[in-house]
Design a protein around this motif. Structure first.
Motif, PDB file in Angstrom:
ATOM      1  N   GLU A   1       0.839  -1.206   0.000  1.00  0.00           N
ATOM      2  CA  GLU A   1       0.000   0.000   0.000  1.00  0.00           C
ATOM      3  C   GLU A   1       0.865   1.243   0.000  1.00  0.00           C
ATOM      4  N   LYS A   2       1.931   1.147   0.769  1.00  0.00           N
ATOM      5  CA  LYS A   2       2.815   2.305   0.856  1.00  0.00           C
ATOM      6  C   LYS A   2       3.470   2.573  -0.494  1.00  0.00           C
ATOM      7  N   GLN A   3       3.817   1.443  -1.144  1.00  0.00           N
ATOM      8  CA  GLN A   3       4.460   1.586  -2.444  1.00  0.00           C
ATOM      9  C   GLN A   3       3.524   2.269  -3.422  1.00  0.00           C
ATOM     10  N   GLN A   4       2.245   1.886  -3.416  1.00  0.00           N
ATOM     11  CA  GLN A   4       1.268   2.500  -4.296  1.00  0.00           C
ATOM     12  C   GLN A   4       1.073   3.963  -3.957  1.00  0.00           C
ATOM     13  N   ALA A   5       1.071   4.230  -2.668  1.00  0.00           N
ATOM     14  CA  ALA A   5       0.854   5.627  -2.267  1.00  0.00           C
ATOM     15  C   ALA A   5       1.995   6.507  -2.737  1.00  0.00           C
ATOM     16  N   LEU A   6       3.193   5.946  -2.721  1.00  0.00           N
ATOM     17  CA  LEU A   6       4.328   6.754  -3.145  1.00  0.00           C
ATOM     18  C   LEU A   6       4.370   6.907  -4.657  1.00  0.00           C
ATOM     19  N   LEU A   7       3.949   5.851  -5.359  1.00  0.00           N
ATOM     20  CA  LEU A   7       4.050   5.907  -6.812  1.00  0.00           C
ATOM     21  C   LEU A   7       2.962   6.786  -7.423  1.00  0.00           C
ATOM     22  N   ARG A   8       1.813   6.794  -6.761  1.00  0.00           N
ATOM     23  CA  ARG A   8       0.717   7.618  -7.273  1.00  0.00           C
ATOM     24  C   ARG A   8       1.093   9.083  -7.158  1.00  0.00           C
ATOM     25  N   PRO A   9       0.813   9.888  -8.190  1.00  0.00           N
ATOM     26  CA  PRO A   9       1.159  11.316  -8.079  1.00  0.00           C
ATOM     27  C   PRO A   9       0.260  11.990  -7.051  1.00  0.00           C
ATOM     28  N   ARG A  10       0.893  12.740  -6.165  1.00  0.00           N
ATOM     29  CA  ARG A  10       0.124  13.331  -5.088  1.00  0.00           C
ATOM     30  C   ARG A  10      -0.663  14.523  -5.622  1.00  0.00           C
ATOM     31  N   PRO A  11      -1.908  14.639  -5.217  1.00  0.00           N
ATOM     32  CA  PRO A  11      -2.711  15.734  -5.793  1.00  0.00           C
ATOM     33  C   PRO A  11      -2.245  17.110  -5.329  1.00  0.00           C
ATOM     34  N   GLY A  12      -1.850  17.241  -4.090  1.00  0.00           N
ATOM     35  CA  GLY A  12      -1.559  18.579  -3.598  1.00  0.00           C
ATOM     36  C   GLY A  12      -0.116  18.997  -3.788  1.00  0.00           C
ATOM     37  N   GLN A  13       0.626  18.326  -4.628  1.00  0.00           N
ATOM     38  CA  GLN A  13       2.053  18.573  -4.630  1.00  0.00           C
ATOM     39  C   GLN A  13       2.422  19.874  -5.327  1.00  0.00           C
ATOM     40  N   ALA A  14       1.687  20.226  -6.382  1.00  0.00           N
ATOM     41  CA  ALA A  14       2.066  21.405  -7.161  1.00  0.00           C
ATOM     42  C   ALA A  14       1.858  22.682  -6.361  1.00  0.00           C
ATOM     43  N   THR A  15       0.763  22.701  -5.639  1.00  0.00           N
ATOM     44  CA  THR A  15       0.508  23.925  -4.878  1.00  0.00           C
ATOM     45  C   THR A  15       0.600  23.583  -3.406  1.00  0.00           C
ATOM     46  N   SER A  16       1.614  24.091  -2.771  1.00  0.00           N
ATOM     47  CA  SER A  16       1.735  23.866  -1.326  1.00  0.00           C
ATOM     48  C   SER A  16       1.940  25.202  -0.671  1.00  0.00           C
ATOM     49  N   HIS A  17       1.208  25.386   0.388  1.00  0.00           N
ATOM     50  CA  HIS A  17       1.284  26.660   1.096  1.00  0.00           C
ATOM     51  C   HIS A  17       1.783  26.468   2.488  1.00  0.00           C
ATOM     52  N   ILE A  18       2.436  27.444   2.980  1.00  0.00           N
ATOM     53  CA  ILE A  18       2.796  27.478   4.402  1.00  0.00           C
ATOM     54  C   ILE A  18       2.022  28.626   5.008  1.00  0.00           C
ATOM     55  N   PHE A  19       1.245  28.340   6.037  1.00  0.00           N
ATOM     56  CA  PHE A  19       0.459  29.372   6.705  1.00  0.00           C
ATOM     57  C   PHE A  19       1.138  29.726   7.994  1.00  0.00           C
ATOM     58  N   TYR A  20       1.452  30.989   8.136  1.00  0.00           N
ATOM     59  CA  TYR A  20       2.234  31.413   9.324  1.00  0.00           C
ATOM     60  C   TYR A  20       1.568  32.625   9.959  1.00  0.00           C
ATOM     61  N   GLU A  21       1.360  32.577  11.249  1.00  0.00           N
ATOM     62  CA  GLU A  21       0.790  33.689  12.008  1.00  0.00           C
ATOM     63  C   GLU A  21       1.866  34.252  12.914  1.00  0.00           C
ATOM     64  N   PRO A  22       2.396  35.379  12.632  1.00  0.00           N
ATOM     65  CA  PRO A  22       3.430  35.907  13.535  1.00  0.00           C
ATOM     66  C   PRO A  22       2.793  36.367  14.837  1.00  0.00           C
ATOM     67  N   ASP A  23       3.441  36.140  15.950  1.00  0.00           N
ATOM     68  CA  ASP A  23       2.885  36.651  17.196  1.00  0.00           C
ATOM     69  C   ASP A  23       3.716  37.830  17.670  1.00  0.00           C
ATOM     70  N   ALA A  24       3.449  38.261  18.935  1.00  0.00           N
ATOM     71  CA  ALA A  24       3.950  39.573  19.362  1.00  0.00           C
ATOM     72  C   ALA A  24       5.463  39.627  19.408  1.00  0.00           C
ATOM     73  N   TYR A  25       6.109  38.511  19.616  1.00  0.00           N
ATOM     74  CA  TYR A  25       7.552  38.569  19.874  1.00  0.00           C
ATOM     75  C   TYR A  25       8.383  38.376  18.620  1.00  0.00           C
ATOM     76  N   ASP A  26       7.736  38.140  17.516  1.00  0.00           N
ATOM     77  CA  ASP A  26       8.519  37.896  16.303  1.00  0.00           C
ATOM     78  C   ASP A  26       9.040  39.184  15.712  1.00  0.00           C
ATOM     79  N   ASP A  27      10.248  39.106  15.287  1.00  0.00           N
ATOM     80  CA  ASP A  27      10.879  40.286  14.689  1.00  0.00           C
ATOM     81  C   ASP A  27      10.931  40.046  13.195  1.00  0.00           C
ATOM     82  N   LEU A  28      10.137  40.831  12.431  1.00  0.00           N
ATOM     83  CA  LEU A  28      10.099  40.577  10.992  1.00  0.00           C
ATOM     84  C   LEU A  28      10.983  41.528  10.223  1.00  0.00           C
TER      85      LEU A  28
END
Lengths: 300, 423
Positions: free
Chosen positions: A262-289
């Protein structure tokens, strides 16, 4: 098993101590082999002949061939009946006999012989005597030889006792509890595992062997009968055992590093979300941007 | 061999002859085509003795000990000219089996045997040798037996540490039919193989009369007779190169059983400070001299558990080349220990020689156990569970350091031990 000790042949070592003496067992075994019709030779070195023959019936006494080394061990009286060569010479003379039939030789005692003879000579002589019948293809049918040796183990260090017990086919250690004698029998057959067994017995006044069951085991009184032992596994806040369903679920779990199909199939199958991947980040009070590099201020 | 060179010129020629023989066995280059007409056989003959092969590590000529697993542990086999000492187990059940496998290997390879014993007649010992598994059918049977034994267990156990299942139990290299055979302990060797072999027996009670006087500070008369016997056989049959016309070279396998027991007339098992406590060590020294100058290998079994003076055991270990100790579980508390339930005992490799080398050839497996199944004697790696006590982090490094110290003088430092001593 105690009564069939002599049927195996070879050297039988009777190890006794001050609390549990072995001469009565020796005499009982001598009596048993005499009643079986075997030739019995006694090498008496430690006690006198009268004391040894005491307690035997007259017909048994007539069958015993007694070689006396107690009265005159160094042969000072130089009579014709003195046996040449001392005890070892007598042993070898018994071996050279020509008539077939099983022979029992009782050595009373091996401790006396160990103290008067070098241990290596004694070991070689005992080996020659007890293995005489084990050569195949021998033309003269010599009977089985059993050598019964009484050894007081407190008289000797671990060396001679170890050497003799490595030569012995059977080793009987006497012990006991509370007036009941026991024999711990260790039987070494060549090329097989040694077997051991403990037999409780007692010797009747006419030197016959009485085998018994062990002493009744008294139940140990409980140290504190009122308080039952505490079971620590009660009243726990977590589970120590798995129920059947939980065990099945655990067994069917696929481990992360096992590579299954099953794992082999999962790896071989093209992943649907691979082309568009987002990172969602919420800076809080102590972050220095701040994008500036703080090391720019340094003036080196 | 360096030791051979120091023993005399005659011996040196044998050593170099053996060395050239072994060197020529290593190369596969063979000259094809007719030789030049002027020369007649000027090159060295490709002498190969049946049942031997050169070691790939130090060039020594090796013979098999009769157990392929043991050969693997000793770095390929027993080098010719060395002594293999086996410390017997307490009830002397398993060491005779190793002794007999060594002799049986000699018979199968056609080597000459010399069997010495004070306990049993050598003819009886030879009758009881195990039968070799020679043909392919029995080899397949053996493989199936091992395989069947492995699979039911491996299916049950490892779910998490599953990679350990894939490790082999014991790495046994390929067993060619010319070096190293498997033996069936339940069958006897066929009589015609024994009759076809050339063997000499030394049974002490026959050779020595009982009224011989013993001079102080010399060898026990039994040992003197045995050394003379071995020397006679070596010189008569030309194992030391003294008979150069001999076409076919052969190896002499010497087996001495129960050396040091009281039946040999030696009292080291009886007393701590006996009258001839140096007799055994002198015997081993002279024996090693005889072996180094001839094409022979020797196996000795010794009841070291009976020897009273521990210093003698240390001296005997130093005087032998390979020392293996057998410890059986019979009668000890380990018999009921569930860790050891599959095995009959432990094997301790106490010493491995350094022959013409600075390092010795030890395997990285130190926990070894043996078991005697109905047919086969197998040696396997014993997996001990991890030590999960409180003091594990503190004492583990010390234990390893101590174990390296113990193995150090005999075997050379092992690199693995140094890893754990960090500064």
């Amino acid at each position: 098993m105690l009564d069939s000790l002599l049927s195996l042949g070879g050297l039988v070592l009777l190890r006794d101590s001050v609390e549990w003496e072995g001469r009565s067992l020796l005499k009982a075994l001598v009596k048993k082999s005499a009643l079986c019709g075997e030739q019995v030779h006694i090498l008496g070195c430690e006690v006198s002949e009268e004391e040894f023959r005491e307690g035997f019936d007259s017909d048994i006494n007539n069958r015993l061939v007694y070689h006396d080394f107690f009265r005159d061990p160094l042969n000072w009286s130089k009579t014709e009946e003195a046996l040449p060569g001392g005890p070892l010479g007598a042993l070898r003379a018994i071996c050279k006999r020509t008539d077939p039939g099983p022979v029992t030789i009782a050595l009373d005692s091996l401790s006396w012989l160990l103290l008067h003879l070098p241990c290596t000579t004694l070991c070689q002589a005992l080996h020659a005597v007890s293995h005489q019948d084990s050569c195949p293809g021998d033309s003269s049918p010599v009977g089985k030889v059993s050598v019964l040796g009484l050894l007081h183990e407190e008289l000797h260090g671990p060396g001679p006792v170890g050497a003799l017990s490595s030569l012995a086919q059977t080793e009987v250690t006497l012990g006991g509890t509370k007036g009941q004698a026991s024999a711990h029998i260790l039987c070494r057959r060549p090329r097989q595992r040694p077997t051991d067994q403990t037999q409780w017995f007692s010797i009747l006044p006419d030197f016959s062997l009485d085998l018994q069951e062990g002493p009744s085991v008294e139940s140990q009184p409980c140290s504190d009968p009122h308080i039952p032992p505490v079971d620590p596994t009660t009243h726990l806040t977590f589970n120590l055992h798995l129920s059947k369903k939980e065990r099945e679920a655990r067994d069917s779990l696929i481990l992360p590093f096992q590579f299954s199909s099953e794992k082999q199939q999962a790896l071989l199958r093209p992943r649907p979300g691979q082309a568009t991947s987002h990172i969602f980040y919420e800076p809080d009070a102590y972050d220095d941007l701040d994008q500036e590099d703080p090391d720019d201020d340094l003036d080196i | 061999m360096a030791a051979v060179a120091s023993c005399g010129s005659g011996a040196g020629s044998t050593g170099s002859a053996v060395a050239t023989a072994s060197k020529s066995n290593v190369t596969s280059f063979q000259r094809r085509g007719p030789r030049a007409s002027g020369t007649n056989d000027s090159g060295p003959r490709l002498v190969s003795i049946a049942g031997t092969r050169p070691s790939v590590r130090n060039g020594q000529l090796l013979v098999s000990t009769g157990l392929p697993a043991l050969d693997q542990l000793l770095g390929g086999g027993l080098a010719i000219g060395t002594v293999l000492l086996i410390e017997e187990d307490k009830y002397n059940i398993y060491s005779p089996l190793l002794f007999k496998c060594f002799l049986a290997e000699g018979i199968v390879n056609g080597h000459t045997l010399l069997v010495a014993s004070a306990k049993e007649d050598p003819a009886n010992i030879l009758q009881e040798l195990p039968a070799p598994l020679l043909d392919d059918n029995s080899k397949k049977e053996f493989d199936e037996d091992v395989y069947n034994h492995k699979t039911p267990e491996s299916n049950i156990k490892m779910k998490i540490a599953w990679r350990y299942q894939l490790l082999p139990k014991m790495e046994i290299g390929p067993v060619s039919s010319r070096f190293g055979h498997y033996y069936d302990a339940s069958k006897r060797i066929p009589q015609e193989l024994i009759e076809a072999s050339n063997w000499h027996g030394f049974f002490l009670p026959e050779k020595i009369s009982s009224t011989l006087k013993v001079e102080p500070c010399s060898l026990t008369p039994g040992y003197i007779k045995l050394l003379q016997f071995i020397q006679n056989i070596i010189s008569e049959e030309g194992f030391d190169g003294s008979n150069p016309q001999k076409k076919q070279r052969n190896v002499l396998r010497i087996g001495i059983q129960n050396l040091g027991s009281p039946l040999w007339g030696d009292d080291i098992c009886c007393a701590e400070n006996g009258s001839n406590s140096h007799s055994l060590t002198k015997f081993l020294y002279v024996l090693r001299g005889l072996l180094r100058t001839s094409l022979s290998a020797c196996i000795i079994t010794m009841p070291t558990h009976l020897i009273q003076n521990k210093a003698i055991i240390a001296r005997v270990t130093n005087l032998s080349d390979i020392v293996i100790g057998l410890e059986s579980f019979i009668g000890s508390e380990r018999e009921t220990n569930p860790l050891y339930k599959d095995y009959h005992g432990l094997i301790h490799i106490r010493q491995i020689p350094r022959l013409n080398n600075l390092i010795c050839d030890e395997s990285d497996v130190k926990d070894l156990a043996f078991k005697l199944k109905r047919k086969l004697f197998t040696i396997e790696r014993l997996h001990l569970p991890p030590d999960l006590s409180d003091t594990v982090s503190r004492s583990s490094k010390q234990d390893l350091a101590e174990s390296t110290k113990r193995l150090g003088p005999g075997c050379g430092m092992m690199a693995g031990g140094k890893k754990h001593l960090d500064f």
